[in-house]
Write a protein that holds these residues in place. Structure first.
Motif, mmCIF file in Angstrom:
data_model
loop_
_atom_site.group_PDB
_atom_site.id
_atom_site.type_symbol
_atom_site.label_atom_id
_atom_site.label_comp_id
_atom_site.label_asym_id
_atom_site.label_seq_id
_atom_site.Cartn_x
_atom_site.Cartn_y
_atom_site.Cartn_z
ATOM 1 N N VAL A 25 -46.673 25.569 37.035
ATOM 2 C CA VAL A 25 -47.459 24.780 35.759
ATOM 3 C C VAL A 25 -46.417 23.709 34.731
ATOM 4 O O VAL A 25 -46.532 22.739 34.316
ATOM 5 C CB VAL A 25 -47.884 25.672 34.970
ATOM 6 C CG1 VAL A 25 -48.211 25.339 33.135
ATOM 7 C CG2 VAL A 25 -49.283 26.066 35.482
ATOM 8 N N ASP A 28 -46.061 20.394 36.360
ATOM 9 C CA ASP A 28 -47.749 19.105 36.630
ATOM 10 C C ASP A 28 -48.897 19.667 35.891
ATOM 11 O O ASP A 28 -49.801 19.269 35.675
ATOM 12 C CB ASP A 28 -48.352 19.487 38.187
ATOM 13 C CG ASP A 28 -47.421 18.921 39.197
ATOM 14 O OD1 ASP A 28 -46.498 18.211 39.083
ATOM 15 O OD2 ASP A 28 -47.408 20.260 40.371
ATOM 16 N N GLY A 29 -48.288 20.247 34.831
ATOM 17 C CA GLY A 29 -49.171 21.123 33.682
ATOM 18 C C GLY A 29 -50.771 22.084 34.023
ATOM 19 O O GLY A 29 -50.570 22.307 34.885
ATOM 20 N N ILE A 30 -51.495 21.966 33.434
ATOM 21 C CA ILE A 30 -53.440 22.755 34.068
ATOM 22 C C ILE A 30 -53.790 21.381 35.342
ATOM 23 O O ILE A 30 -54.387 22.454 35.559
ATOM 24 C CB ILE A 30 -53.476 22.117 32.494
ATOM 25 C CG1 ILE A 30 -54.602 20.942 32.401
ATOM 26 C CG2 ILE A 30 -53.264 23.060 31.330
ATOM 27 C CD1 ILE A 30 -55.772 20.847 30.895
ATOM 28 N N HIS A 31 -52.673 20.879 35.316
ATOM 29 C CA HIS A 31 -53.485 20.226 36.864
ATOM 30 C C HIS A 31 -52.404 20.629 37.857
ATOM 31 O O HIS A 31 -53.183 20.200 38.877
ATOM 32 C CB HIS A 31 -53.411 18.607 36.198
ATOM 33 C CG HIS A 31 -53.783 18.200 35.280
ATOM 34 N ND1 HIS A 31 -55.716 17.854 35.989
ATOM 35 C CD2 HIS A 31 -53.928 17.681 34.518
ATOM 36 C CE1 HIS A 31 -56.195 18.041 34.987
ATOM 37 N NE2 HIS A 31 -54.825 16.744 33.600
#
Length: 133
Positions: A25, A28-31
């Motif tokens: 996370v 790449d964050g929420i993706h």
């Protein structure tokens, strides 16, 4: 004594999972799990960045809630991984090796749910601070 070893394995497994999901996370964050086409699976895997550390804390504190949450998280995690990877497994059955660690850990966690819960519950009602076996 056995309960301490089981709790230690739980703790190691959930700390490892915490690191993996938090790093995914953070990178790449929420993706982070966009490779899974199902949005509910993506949301679940991102939520493990919170659930895995929560389980680790509760298990480390030898809480009954931690034992139950560990089993719920692992049952869902194993199912989600098998469901999300089913098309790859059909194309390349050798990928079963990749799912083996999470599957075996999930089976371990669920197999010890009731005996560990009973031991932790007995410990919580006695003046001791760690489970006896």
């Amino acid at each position: 004594m056995w309960a301490r070893w089981v709790l230690a394995v739980y703790l190691i497994g959930f700390l490892e999972g915490s690191c993996v999901h938090i790093l995914d996370v953070a990178r790449d964050g929420i993706h982070a799990y966009a490779s899974f086409p199902q949005v509910p699976l993506q949301v679940f895997f991102v939520s493990l960045a919170i659930l895995d550390p929560l389980v680790a804390v509760l298990v480390g504190l030898v809480r009954r809630e931690g034992v139950w949450l560990a089993s719920a998280v692992m049952a869902t995690d194993v199912f989600a991984n098998w469901w999300g990877n089913r098309h790859w497994l059909q194309d390349d059955p050798a990928r079963l090796v990749w799912l083996s660690p999470i599957t075996f850990f999930g089976l371990f966690v669920v197999a010890f749910l009731l005996p560990l819960h009973r031991t932790v519950a007995r410990t919580a009602s006695s003046p001791q601070t760690a489970p006896a076996a």
